[in-house]
Scaffold this motif. Sequence first.
Motif, short mmCIF file in Angstrom:
data_model
loop_
_atom_site.label_atom_id
_atom_site.label_comp_id
_atom_site.label_asym_id
_atom_site.label_seq_id
_atom_site.Cartn_x
_atom_site.Cartn_y
_atom_site.Cartn_z
N ILE A 40 38.52 -4.70 6.86
CA ILE A 40 39.64 -3.75 6.92
C ILE A 40 40.57 -3.96 5.73
CG2 ILE A 40 41.67 -3.00 8.23
CD1 ILE A 40 39.00 -2.16 9.49
N LYS A 41 40.86 -5.22 5.41
CA LYS A 41 41.73 -5.53 4.27
C LYS A 41 41.16 -4.94 2.98
CE LYS A 41 41.81 -9.74 2.55
NZ LYS A 41 42.06 -11.20 2.42
N ASN A 42 39.85 -5.05 2.80
CA ASN A 42 39.23 -4.54 1.58
C ASN A 42 39.05 -3.03 1.61
OD1 ASN A 42 38.34 -6.80 -0.44
ND2 ASN A 42 38.06 -7.65 1.62
N LEU A 43 38.89 -2.45 2.80
CA LEU A 43 38.89 -0.99 2.90
C LEU A 43 40.19 -0.41 2.34
CD1 LEU A 43 37.42 -0.11 6.44
CD2 LEU A 43 36.44 0.50 4.23
N ASP A 46 40.31 -0.72 -1.37
CA ASP A 46 39.43 0.31 -1.93
C ASP A 46 40.15 1.65 -1.96
OD1 ASP A 46 37.19 1.69 -2.81
OD2 ASP A 46 36.14 1.62 -0.89
N LEU A 47 40.85 1.96 -0.87
CA LEU A 47 41.62 3.21 -0.79
C LEU A 47 42.69 3.25 -1.88
CD1 LEU A 47 42.48 5.83 0.64
CD2 LEU A 47 43.85 4.43 2.20
N GLU A 48 43.38 2.15 -2.09
CA GLU A 48 44.44 2.11 -3.11
C GLU A 48 43.94 2.51 -4.49
OE1 GLU A 48 45.96 -1.84 -2.92
OE2 GLU A 48 46.97 -1.54 -0.99
N LYS A 49 42.73 2.11 -4.82
CA LYS A 49 42.15 2.45 -6.12
C LYS A 49 41.85 3.95 -6.22
CE LYS A 49 40.13 -2.07 -7.14
NZ LYS A 49 40.88 -2.29 -8.40
N ASP A 50 41.32 4.53 -5.15
CA ASP A 50 40.96 5.95 -5.17
C ASP A 50 42.17 6.87 -5.08
OD1 ASP A 50 38.34 5.31 -5.46
OD2 ASP A 50 37.66 6.06 -3.52
N ILE A 262 35.54 5.61 1.33
CA ILE A 262 35.76 4.17 1.19
C ILE A 262 34.86 3.40 2.16
CG2 ILE A 262 38.13 4.43 0.37
CD1 ILE A 262 39.10 3.62 3.18
N GLY A 263 34.52 2.17 1.76
CA GLY A 263 33.64 1.35 2.58
C GLY A 263 32.25 1.24 1.99
N CYS A 264 31.47 0.28 2.48
CA CYS A 264 30.12 0.04 1.96
C CYS A 264 29.26 1.29 2.00
CB CYS A 264 29.45 -1.06 2.78
SG CYS A 264 30.08 -2.68 2.48
N GLY A 265 28.75 1.68 0.85
CA GLY A 265 27.83 2.82 0.77
C GLY A 265 28.47 4.18 0.89
N ALA A 266 29.80 4.26 0.98
CA ALA A 266 30.47 5.55 1.14
C ALA A 266 30.41 6.37 -0.14
CB ALA A 266 31.92 5.34 1.56
N HIS A 267 30.32 7.69 0.02
CA HIS A 267 30.32 8.61 -1.11
C HIS A 267 31.63 9.40 -1.12
CE1 HIS A 267 25.85 8.71 -2.26
NE2 HIS A 267 26.02 7.70 -1.43
N TYR A 294 34.12 -2.92 -5.24
CA TYR A 294 34.04 -1.73 -4.41
C TYR A 294 33.16 -0.62 -5.01
CZ TYR A 294 38.22 -4.11 -2.70
OH TYR A 294 39.09 -5.04 -2.23
N LEU A 295 33.37 -0.32 -6.27
CA LEU A 295 32.70 0.84 -6.88
C LEU A 295 31.33 0.47 -7.42
CD1 LEU A 295 33.17 3.86 -7.63
CD2 LEU A 295 33.94 3.05 -9.87
N GLU A 296 30.31 1.21 -6.98
CA GLU A 296 28.96 1.02 -7.52
C GLU A 296 28.69 2.00 -8.65
OE1 GLU A 296 24.59 1.96 -5.80
OE2 GLU A 296 25.67 0.39 -4.71
N ALA A 297 29.15 3.26 -8.49
CA ALA A 297 28.92 4.26 -9.54
C ALA A 297 29.95 5.37 -9.45
CB ALA A 297 27.51 4.84 -9.41
N LYS A 298 30.25 5.94 -10.61
CA LYS A 298 31.11 7.11 -10.68
C LYS A 298 30.43 8.09 -11.64
CE LYS A 298 35.62 6.59 -11.31
NZ LYS A 298 36.90 6.37 -12.05
N ASN A 299 30.05 9.25 -11.13
CA ASN A 299 29.28 10.21 -11.92
C ASN A 299 29.98 11.55 -12.01
OD1 ASN A 299 27.04 8.34 -12.08
ND2 ASN A 299 26.58 8.87 -9.97
N LEU A 300 29.86 12.17 -13.16
CA LEU A 300 30.39 13.51 -13.37
C LEU A 300 29.34 14.53 -12.95
CD1 LEU A 300 32.87 15.03 -14.65
CD2 LEU A 300 31.52 15.11 -16.75
#
Length: 376
Positions: A40-43, A46-50, A262-267, A294-300
């Motif tokens: 939960i702490k890392n969720l 993760d949200l703060e970054k997005d 946000i969260g593992c594997g979330a798109h 947190y971030l695995e990929a960011k694609n345009l």
Amino acid sequence: MIKLPPISLYIHIPWCIKKCGYCDFYSYVSKREIPETEYIKNLLKDLEKDVKLIHQRKINNIFIGGGTPSLLHNESIKTLIQGIKKRVKLCKYSEITIESNPKSIEYKRFRNYKKSGINRFSLGIQTFNSNLLKKIERTYTKKEAIEAIKEIKKINSNFNIDIMYGLPDQSLQNVLSDLKNAIRYNPTHISWYQLTTEPNTAFYKKDLCLPTENMIFKMCKKGEKFLRKSGYIKYEISSYVKSKYKCRHNLNYWHFGDYIGIGCGAHGKITKVNGEIIRTIKNKNINDFINGKYLEAKNLISEKDKAFEYFMNAFRLYQPIYKKHFQERTNISISNIKNQIKKALKNKYIIENKNSWETTQKGKIFLNSLLKIFLN
């Protein structure tokens, strides 16, 4: 500056008691105690970054999916919701949904979830037939499924029931019995869809003795007729609703809105002020995620793929697709897709009006063929 679309929040809770043979969502069967507090702490981190990417837009709706989110203890859900509200602004009447598993140890938590701010529950029943539940590797019985629904009804009027058809050795009578059982409890929303065996699932390589295509067609038509007579309106390929209770989070997907994942594997999908659209994919490794990766990929999303992705969602809905809406959500001119539209019209998959397009019955039946026209 373009008009930015509405935005929702999706939260992925990856843990399950058992991985179902048909499931192709990212989930994880933990043999140890779930590290709820750390996750939960890392969720929230993760949200703060997005949040930095969404230009102070209010969050319309929240959907907590999985996995099995209802494995989390009351305090974890409370901390999560409170943490979200500290970091983003929510619309006044935000819909906050949690997916729930009808296992007796879990549904007793529903009342406290409600106190934390959850105002919509989605119950993954799948079938009320205990023998069929075993065949699709669910971990509860018909009795537990019914008890979970009754518990939900005591505390919340707005809830969805997931039901599947086309199960191994399932008969038409079984299908209609499932729908009758679901309707008996008057859910505001029913998600009713066919079992599919995707290549990356355990069921894909098994001989499951599934119903024939002709039987699947009969199940679909008879079931749709029964739902319609029972007062449920079909507003999307696999969604049926009473009155005003369409799933707002899913509608946002189908209208090509934005969403933070946000969260593992979330798109996630986020539109920038210059009209570009980015996709985010979060790290699937739980240990890495808890350690701040947190971030695995960011694609345009390319210009050509935008049209396909828009129609992949919009064609699911049983309503007109407005040309102005297409241009606003994709920042693409209608002239750029004139050849694809022409081909779809020729195949009688769609009809065209002055300001909109509509999918024909043929287009709904052959949706994959229709979408291929727009595929880059």
